[in-house]
Design a protein around this motif. Structure first.
Motif, PDB file in Angstrom:
ATOM      1  N   ASP A   1       0.944  -1.495  -0.040  1.00 17.48           N
ATOM      2  CA  ASP A   1       0.023  -0.141   0.103  1.00 17.48           C
ATOM      3  C   ASP A   1       0.770   1.376   0.291  1.00 17.48           C
ATOM      4  N   ILE A   2       0.957   1.880  -0.666  1.00 21.73           N
ATOM      5  CA  ILE A   2       1.971   3.145  -1.149  1.00 21.73           C
ATOM      6  C   ILE A   2       1.063   4.501  -1.669  1.00 21.73           C
ATOM      7  N   ILE A   3       2.040   5.558  -1.032  1.00 25.26           N
ATOM      8  CA  ILE A   3       1.402   6.760  -1.671  1.00 25.26           C
ATOM      9  C   ILE A   3       2.850   7.788  -1.858  1.00 25.26           C
ATOM     10  N   VAL A   4       2.855   7.909  -2.783  1.00 26.36           N
ATOM     11  CA  VAL A   4       3.861   8.840  -3.535  1.00 26.36           C
ATOM     12  C   VAL A   4       3.706  10.124  -4.130  1.00 26.36           C
ATOM     13  N   THR A   5       4.443  10.926  -3.369  1.00 24.36           N
ATOM     14  CA  THR A   5       4.392  12.345  -3.777  1.00 24.36           C
ATOM     15  C   THR A   5       5.543  13.476  -3.974  1.00 24.36           C
ATOM     16  N   VAL A   6       5.688  13.923  -5.352  1.00 25.30           N
ATOM     17  CA  VAL A   6       7.103  14.614  -6.118  1.00 25.30           C
ATOM     18  C   VAL A   6       6.120  15.752  -6.640  1.00 25.30           C
ATOM     19  N   ASN A   7       7.575  16.741  -6.320  1.00 24.74           N
ATOM     20  CA  ASN A   7       7.412  17.989  -6.282  1.00 24.74           C
ATOM     21  C   ASN A   7       8.690  18.145  -7.798  1.00 24.74           C
ATOM     22  N   LEU A   8       8.620  17.959  -8.773  1.00 31.69           N
ATOM     23  CA  LEU A   8       9.699  18.175  -9.795  1.00 31.69           C
ATOM     24  C   LEU A   8      10.796  19.712  -9.424  1.00 31.69           C
ATOM     25  N   ASP A   9       9.976  20.607  -9.224  1.00 38.00           N
ATOM     26  CA  ASP A   9      10.840  21.744  -9.344  1.00 38.00           C
ATOM     27  C   ASP A   9      10.679  22.020  -7.059  1.00 38.00           C
ATOM     28  N   GLY A  10      11.227  21.114  -6.462  1.00 38.75           N
ATOM     29  CA  GLY A  10      11.424  21.448  -4.914  1.00 38.75           C
ATOM     30  C   GLY A  10      12.942  22.176  -4.737  1.00 38.75           C
ATOM     31  N   THR A  11      13.120  21.285  -3.400  1.00 36.17           N
ATOM     32  CA  THR A  11      14.476  21.639  -2.662  1.00 36.17           C
ATOM     33  C   THR A  11      14.570  20.826  -2.077  1.00 36.17           C
ATOM     34  N   GLY A  12      14.165  19.322  -2.070  1.00 34.37           N
ATOM     35  CA  GLY A  12      14.508  18.011  -1.234  1.00 34.37           C
ATOM     36  C   GLY A  12      14.614  17.583  -0.482  1.00 34.37           C
ATOM     37  N   LYS A  13      13.343  18.177  -0.249  1.00 35.79           N
ATOM     38  CA  LYS A  13      12.582  18.216   1.204  1.00 35.79           C
ATOM     39  C   LYS A  13      12.121  16.534   0.879  1.00 35.79           C
ATOM     40  N   THR A  14      12.134  15.655   2.391  1.00 34.99           N
ATOM     41  CA  THR A  14      11.857  14.295   2.009  1.00 34.99           C
ATOM     42  C   THR A  14      10.739  13.906   3.112  1.00 34.99           C
ATOM     43  N   ASP A  15      10.248  12.807   2.789  1.00 37.65           N
ATOM     44  CA  ASP A  15       8.937  12.231   4.160  1.00 37.65           C
ATOM     45  C   ASP A  15       9.375  10.667   3.881  1.00 37.65           C
ATOM     46  N   ILE A  16      10.589  10.080   4.093  1.00 39.50           N
ATOM     47  CA  ILE A  16      10.505   8.716   3.497  1.00 39.50           C
ATOM     48  C   ILE A  16      10.169   7.445   4.872  1.00 39.50           C
ATOM     49  N   ASP A  17       9.369   6.918   3.916  1.00 39.69           N
ATOM     50  CA  ASP A  17       8.623   5.352   5.341  1.00 39.69           C
ATOM     51  C   ASP A  17       8.384   3.962   5.067  1.00 39.69           C
ATOM     52  N   THR A  18       9.019   3.289   4.185  1.00 37.78           N
ATOM     53  CA  THR A  18       9.171   1.913   3.272  1.00 37.78           C
ATOM     54  C   THR A  18       9.028   1.215   3.986  1.00 37.78           C
ATOM     55  N   GLY A  19       9.170   0.993   5.627  1.00 34.76           N
ATOM     56  CA  GLY A  19       9.805  -0.093   6.592  1.00 34.76           C
ATOM     57  C   GLY A  19      10.803  -0.897   5.784  1.00 34.76           C
ATOM     58  N   VAL A  20      11.717  -0.279   4.781  1.00 36.10           N
ATOM     59  CA  VAL A  20      13.126  -0.961   5.148  1.00 36.10           C
ATOM     60  C   VAL A  20      13.808  -0.124   5.150  1.00 36.10           C
ATOM     61  N   GLY A  21      14.751   0.322   6.337  1.00 34.03           N
ATOM     62  CA  GLY A  21      15.677   1.167   6.150  1.00 34.03           C
ATOM     63  C   GLY A  21      17.224   1.520   5.451  1.00 34.03           C
ATOM     64  N   PHE A  22      17.274   0.873   4.931  1.00 33.93           N
ATOM     65  CA  PHE A  22      18.050   0.983   3.668  1.00 33.93           C
ATOM     66  C   PHE A  22      18.040   1.242   2.918  1.00 33.93           C
ATOM     67  N   PHE A  23      16.593   1.059   2.651  1.00 36.27           N
ATOM     68  CA  PHE A  23      15.842   1.901   0.915  1.00 36.27           C
ATOM     69  C   PHE A  23      15.644   3.369   1.454  1.00 36.27           C
ATOM     70  N   ASP A  24      15.147   3.646   2.065  1.00 34.07           N
ATOM     71  CA  ASP A  24      14.889   5.336   2.748  1.00 34.07           C
ATOM     72  C   ASP A  24      15.748   5.688   2.762  1.00 34.07           C
ATOM     73  N   HIS A  25      17.375   5.116   2.960  1.00 34.37           N
ATOM     74  CA  HIS A  25      17.979   6.564   3.181  1.00 34.37           C
ATOM     75  C   HIS A  25      18.656   6.212   2.028  1.00 34.37           C
ATOM     76  N   MET A  26      18.461   5.538   0.799  1.00 35.44           N
ATOM     77  CA  MET A  26      19.055   5.694  -0.836  1.00 35.44           C
ATOM     78  C   MET A  26      17.576   6.506  -1.215  1.00 35.44           C
ATOM     79  N   LEU A  27      16.358   6.476  -0.885  1.00 36.92           N
ATOM     80  CA  LEU A  27      15.465   7.507  -1.644  1.00 36.92           C
ATOM     81  C   LEU A  27      15.473   8.855  -1.179  1.00 36.92           C
TER      82      LEU A  27
END
Length: 196
Positions: free
Chosen positions: A15-41
């Protein structure tokens, strides 16, 4: 032009929700339950200067495969949606990113055609709870659902964490270049075909 999109995907596995702003500043809110993947995103959003929110719940009690692949699917779809018909963008992007001994190059063409050439190898099977094979699976799902051409190749390196992180950062910076506006062709499709 606002290039912000939010999409979701719900299956029996994720169950996934993704929001992207292509003209942002690099702010992230990541929670996938997979720690290393969160770090990469987080690195992906920061170095692409994309504001990125990824909230995913998946069957990580089995393994991380479904979560990582499905996030790639939704992120690709979200970016494609945010780009619309791709008028006035650069279209092509390239970046080579070092991380200590590792060096990875990524090249992107927002062509409307999905293709991945993968030339990255990992010397160990796991990064935290994430199988290193899932790095490639993520990028295949991402490019396949974003309908773009992606070449990623490792030029140097042996530390698996460094190689993976350089890969995510290189793709982020190449995508950042590809989605950037090109004022000289404002309102035009960057293709001789007239469509992408």
């Amino acid at each position: 032009m606002t290039r912000i999109t939010s999409l979701s995907r719900k299956t029996n596995e994720t169950d996934i929700i993704v929001t992207v702003n292509l003209d942002g500043t690099g702010k992230t809110d990541i929670d996938t339950g997979v720690g290393f993947f969160d770090h990469m995103l987080e690195a992906f959003g920061r170095h692409g200067l994309f504001d990125l929110s990824v909230i995913a719940k998946g069957d990580v009690h089995i393994d991380a495969h479904h979560t990582v692949e499905d996030v790639g699917i939704v992120l690709g779809q979200t970016i494609a949606n945010a780009l619309g018909d791709k008028r006035g963008i650069q279209r092509f992007g390239q970046a080579a990113v070092p991380m200590d001994e590792a060096l990875v190059e990524a090249v992107i063409d927002l062509s409307g055609r999905a293709y991945v050439a993968w030339g990255v190898n990992f010397e160990r099977p796991m990064l935290g709870e994430m199988d290193t094979q899932l790095v490639e699976e993520f990028f295949r799902a991402f490019a396949g659902n974003g309908f773009f051409n992606l070449h990623v190749r490792q030029l140097a390196g042996h530390n698996a964490h460094h190689v993976a992180e350089a890969s995510f950062k290189a793709v982020a910076r190449a995508l950042r270049a590809a989605v950037a506006p090109e004022p000289r062709i404002a309102g035009q499709i960057p293709s001789t075909k007239g469509t992408l």
